[in-house]
Structure formats: structure tokens, C-alpha cells
Design an enzyme around this catalytic site. Sequence first.
Site, PDB file in Angstrom:
ATOM      1  N   ASP A 453      54.026  40.755 -12.728  1.00 31.53           N
ATOM      2  CA  ASP A 453      54.309  41.927 -13.547  1.00 31.53           C
ATOM      3  C   ASP A 453      53.522  43.145 -13.026  1.00 31.53           C
ATOM      4  OD1 ASP A 453      55.305  43.396 -15.670  1.00 31.53           O
ATOM      5  OD2 ASP A 453      54.545  42.059 -17.228  1.00 31.53           O
ATOM      6  N   ASP A 523      62.924  44.851 -20.407  1.00 28.44           N
ATOM      7  CA  ASP A 523      62.292  44.279 -21.595  1.00 28.44           C
ATOM      8  C   ASP A 523      63.226  44.346 -22.795  1.00 28.44           C
ATOM      9  OD1 ASP A 523      59.933  43.423 -20.542  1.00 28.44           O
ATOM     10  OD2 ASP A 523      58.785  45.202 -21.070  1.00 28.44           O
TER      11      ASP A 523
HETATM   12  C1  DGJ Z   1      55.990  43.338 -19.565  1.00 30.83           C
HETATM   13  C2  DGJ Z   1      57.040  42.329 -19.263  1.00 30.83           C
HETATM   14  O1  DGJ Z   1      58.242  42.948 -18.921  1.00 30.83           O
HETATM   15  C3  DGJ Z   1      57.198  41.404 -20.465  1.00 30.83           C
HETATM   16  O2  DGJ Z   1      58.252  40.521 -20.263  1.00 30.83           O
HETATM   17  C4  DGJ Z   1      55.894  40.690 -20.693  1.00 30.83           C
HETATM   18  O3  DGJ Z   1      55.612  39.850 -19.600  1.00 30.83           O
HETATM   19  C5  DGJ Z   1      54.778  41.692 -20.896  1.00 30.83           C
HETATM   20  N1  DGJ Z   1      54.728  42.663 -19.825  1.00 30.83           N
HETATM   21  C6  DGJ Z   1      53.448  41.001 -21.006  1.00 30.83           C
HETATM   22  O4  DGJ Z   1      52.413  41.874 -21.080  1.00 30.83           O
END
Ligand code: DGJ
Length: 708
Positions: A453, A523
Site C-alpha cells: 500500500d 477503496d
Molecule cells: C488503504 C487501502 O486501499 C485499504 O484497502 C486498506 O488497506 C487501508 N489502506 C489500510 O490502511
Amino acid sequence: MPEVAFDEASQTWLLSTPNTGYALRLGADGILRHLYWGPPLTIEQAAAVPVRAPVTLTNFEGRQHDIEELPVEGGARFGVPALQVRFADGTRGLELNYSRQSVEDGTLTVNFVDRHYPVEVALHYRVYGDCDVLERWTTVTNTGADDVIEVLRADSACWSVPDRPDYALRHVTGHWAGETVLERVGVARGETVFTSRRGTTGHHANPWVSIDAGDVSEEHGEVFSAALAWSGTWRLTVSRTSTDAVSVTGGTGHDGYGFRLEPGHSRQTPVFAGLRSTGGYGEASREWHRYALAHVLPHPDELRPVTYNSWEATGFTVDEEGQRELANLAAAVGVELFVMDDGWFGARVDDHAGLGDWTANPHRFPNGLRPLADEVHRLGMKFGIWVEPEMVNPDSDLYRAHPDWVQHFANRQRTEVRNQLVLNVARPDVAEWMFRWLDELVGANDIDFLKWDMNRPFTESGWPAEGAAGSDRLWLSYVDNLYDVIDRLRAKHPGLRIQSCSGGGGRVDFGILRRTDEVWPSDNTDALDRLRIQHGYAQVYPPLTMAAWVTDVPNQQTGRTVPLRFRFHVAMAGVLAIGGDLPEWTDEERAEAAGWVAQYKRIAPIVQHGELHRLLPPDRDGPGRDAMVASQYVSADGAQSVVFCWLQSPHFGRTVPAVRLRGLDPSARYRDEETGEVHHGAVLLGHGLLPQLPPGDYASAVVHLVRL
Ligand code: DGJ
């Protein structure tokens, strides 16, 4: 037909792909001009193509630089400069002379040297025998022994679009939780810039565009498109001159940032790939997907596993017991890869602390991660884990020990976003630290999968210890080092698979896809919004890389409630995953989920490795027929097909329309694997399939057809 041919007399090169010819010609003035991009030609025919514009210098127009293969800054050129340099004596601009050419493994390289200064510029073109995507990139070399050359801009390529009566431009726009929304506009006279200044690819734009004559549909028409393989800042400039010459210039970096080339050093730009296709927007997408599978992805033949991810279920509340419970329930519905998300390490109980301290939280995992990893493996699943290696919370042991490891400027604040700062991955010691803990984490815990991430853009991107030059270099070296760490990690752990995530779809491009296996596109897991996001995503990137979760309702981002069936059908059009709070699901819901997972496993080879036909795109013009959206996937051998239909709301008591399928054999018959019904290919193609949708809103169906 040879893939690269040269005609000495006319100084013409012809690059041939299965369905395309691309020609360039060296003029008597030493300038390499674009000549042709169209249906295949012979070298004799290419040699006879006249140059598109007069090569004369007029009072105010300057050179017809818009058809140069790589228009440099220098002389009477007033358009988009693809290469800008400044020499130690203050001179700007290049005066290039052709020096030599070479062809190796389907790659043509044409070299130029400056008339006076020690700089060499090489233009590279790679053609493949199995697809129409042409790869281009550029190398700039300081061949001198004494002085540094400042490279103010070095684009990978300039793609000249052939003359057409008019032009339309397609690209994606968006934002966090609303990525890859497709847009189609006219091409303005002037310069239209798409860019990222954020350090990474970005949610708000993606480094590809397509241009057509304004007469193209999903199934018909000629499309020119180009995509940049780079995960840092970038700029694509679509230029339409006042005399209607259209080009797309693209490369790394945003305004005002270049790099210094030390004596004897070279820099090679990333690939800026171009594609001409003739079967409408649909065929352009399929050809980009074929290219990605044949020439970009590291493991294109592998089926991506059905995944579970804990994020929307637990947030930061992660511990061994809770994860074990989730893993057991996930295994029972048929999940193949279990991924524990954020919250397992350091003092990371929310987003205020712990980033950078990559050891398991001793209260949450008293015996480390190994017991959970073993349990997940015992359940027959692969074990994955979330990491955010490029970031640090100021409240962390790492930051307390190395405050100078973050990007920062002297006398400037360190802007926090999500309570975190960005590490200066351009520093060799930071990159090495990153590799070492990742290597240790993966090796010690038998980790099969990383969700990598990256949750904030760059600000104050300085490197005070290296001065102004270091701060400029940071933008490129950061990405170089990031790629290098991932490449080393993969080489050391060949079984490791990686998902690229950046707060959803902030890092999606062919650069990162060359070294990762899939992407987290957004997300936003709302099924209805996902139809639009997935539509934009798959314009260029293949469904095999498109992770899609089924999450709880009301949806965390939109508050919308959509039936479980619809949520599954949307996610089954990509790489199916579950992200809901499984212990909260009823027995009936888990049983339903197990049924969809089982069906997905039967159709996954067709969805992931087949060809995508957008039968009824979500963004089509006009009122539509109750706005039904439909997609079809056809296996490579044509023997199987999967059709998805999604209807948000029926109106006026109308019946749903028949959906005409594509890619089938009209003389064959196809059996519906669920109902046993047999359909004639000719009827499915000519008349259509009548989807059996349940009544009411958010009605959906998936039909799996097998040739008899
Ligand atoms: C952003 C990601 O896109 C989410 O799916 C998740 O992993 C969060 N970060 C966790 O902090």
C-alpha cells in the site's frame, strides 16, 4: 515480413506488427520524422509515403516539429519539447545529427549526437510479432568527461496521430474512492496536459489516452492510444496545433523537475507504448489486455486466487484470535488466499502510530505471525499480509531513530497526511532497510502475498543532505529504488505474489504491473460505483489484475444497500475477493457466498484469461434500455463464455432487452451451465440472450455458456 525494415535510398524505417505498419524517415536535415501509422505496408510502399507536412522554415510557424519523432528544444521549434537540456556553459537546446542505427531482438535503435556538445540521444522502438502494441523509449547519455548536463525534460516518446477530419480524446479522471472514470471529449487546439505531481501515478488521472476521429463506437473504428509505464510523477501532453496536427508526448516527471547527467552517465526513460487498432474501443482494450498478458505481467498464466481481505471487517482491530476466526470462515466459503490488512504491527492500533515498525504487535500476536500463517496454510489457503513500506508515522521507533530518512526540506514544515510522512526511498540506505525487513518478514513467516500500500502523496520532497540536485533526483530515484526493491524481493522469493495498492487505485500503470500481479483499483467497494470504476480500469488494464471485493451493506463509502447476489456478480467480473465481516453474516449468506465462490472458480479461467466484450457499457449515451450494463468474456479457444448483466432499476414495467453476444461461433450451439438450456450461436449473436433477472432493483445475472 521482417518486423523492422529499412530502405536506404529514402532513409525510411518500417516497423511492422501483425496488423499495423509504423514508418519514420530521416530527412536530409538530419531530423527523424514520423511518416505513417496505419494498416501494414511493404517497405517499398513505406518508402513511397510522402512526408505529411512541408519541411520548410516559414516566418512565424517554425519547423513542422509536430511530426518529429522526438521534438527537442532548440532552433525554430515552438511546440511541445520532448527533450530539453542545459549545458554547463548555459547553452540550452540540441542540434542533433544522425549517427547510427541498430536492430536487435525486434528493437530498432536510432542514435543521434549533438553537433557540438557531448550528448547522445537514442530512440528505441520495440515491435512484437504477436501484438500491435509498439514500445518506445529514449536514452540520453552524457558522453563527455568533464561537465554535468542538466536534463530539464526527457520524454519517452512523441506519438504523432495521422491526419483525420476531426479528433476525440478518451482518458480517465477521478479521485480517491472514485478512480478511473472514463471521459470522452474533443481535442482542443492548444495543449491538453494530463499529469501527476504527487510522486505516484495518482487517483485523479492515469497515464494513458486514446485519440480517434470522433466516429468510433465500442465495436467499430480506428483508435490510437498510448500508455506510459511509470509509477512516479508523469506528464502526457496532447497537442493539437492550429493547423490540426495532433500528437501525444509523454514521459516521467512534472513541471520544473529534471535531472543531472554526470559525465559518462546515461538515463533510459520508461516505455511509452502506442497502439493503433481498428475494432472500436472494445478491440483497443482487448489488444492492451493481450499485450499486458504477453509482455508485461510476471505471471500471466496463473489464475488469481479467490481472496479474503480483513480491512472492511476489522479496520485496525486486528489480532490473532480474530484473524483465525475470519480465516476459518473464509476457508469454509472457498477462499484460496487469506490477507490480513493494516493493524498487525508495532503500535498500529489506529493511523496515528506504528508505521515503520514492522514487527508484529506483541499484544495482538504474542507468538508472532507464524501461528496465524500456519493456521491459514493448514486451512488450505495462501497467507497474505498488508504492508506500507514507503511510509512512517512520526510516532514510531523508526522516525525517532531516523528523522532524516523522510522527504523534507530545511526550514519547511513536514506536512502530514493521514498522520504519516513519506520515506525518502531514493536514499540507498532507506531502500536497503526496506528490502531487508521485507525479505525477513516474508521468509520467516512463509508469506505468499503482499498487499503493498502507499497512502499519501509527496510533499516537501527534499533531500537536504544531497542539495538541490538530490532533491530533483529524488523523484526518479525513488521509483527506481522502489522497483528495484520489489524486483529483488521477487527474485529471492519466487513464490511471492504482490498486489499494488495506493489508497485504492493510486498506483495503477504498466510500470508497476511489470512487477506485481494485481491491483486494488479503489477503496470504493460499492457495487454500483464499481461498475463504472471497473469499466474505466479495464479500458487498458486486464481483468486478471483487477481485484474486486464483496463487502457489507450499507456500503462503508456510499451507504448504499445492494443485494449480496449483485455484489458478487460485480466482483466476479474481476478477481473475486470477499471483504465483508464474515462472522456477522448469517448462515444463509455464507452458504450463498459459498455458491458464488464455487461458480466463480468454474468461470475464473474465462474471466481472467478470456477476452472482454463490453456489450452494454455503463457510460453509453442516451437513455439506454433501463440502463442495463452487460459484459461478456470469451475463452481464448471460443469454447466457453460468461455473460454478466446488471440492472440498477427497471422502469415503467418494461421487459429487459435481449443482449447480443459477441465472439461466438454462429454455427455452434452453447449450453447454459446452470439451467441446461441450449442456445444457437447464431441466435445469441444475431438476436441476443434474454437474461433471467430477479424482479426489483439491483437485479443481476451471470450466464456460463459452453460450446457443445
Ligand atoms: C488503504 C487501502 O486501499 C485499504 O484497502 C486498506 O488497506 C487501508 N489502506 C489500510 O490502511
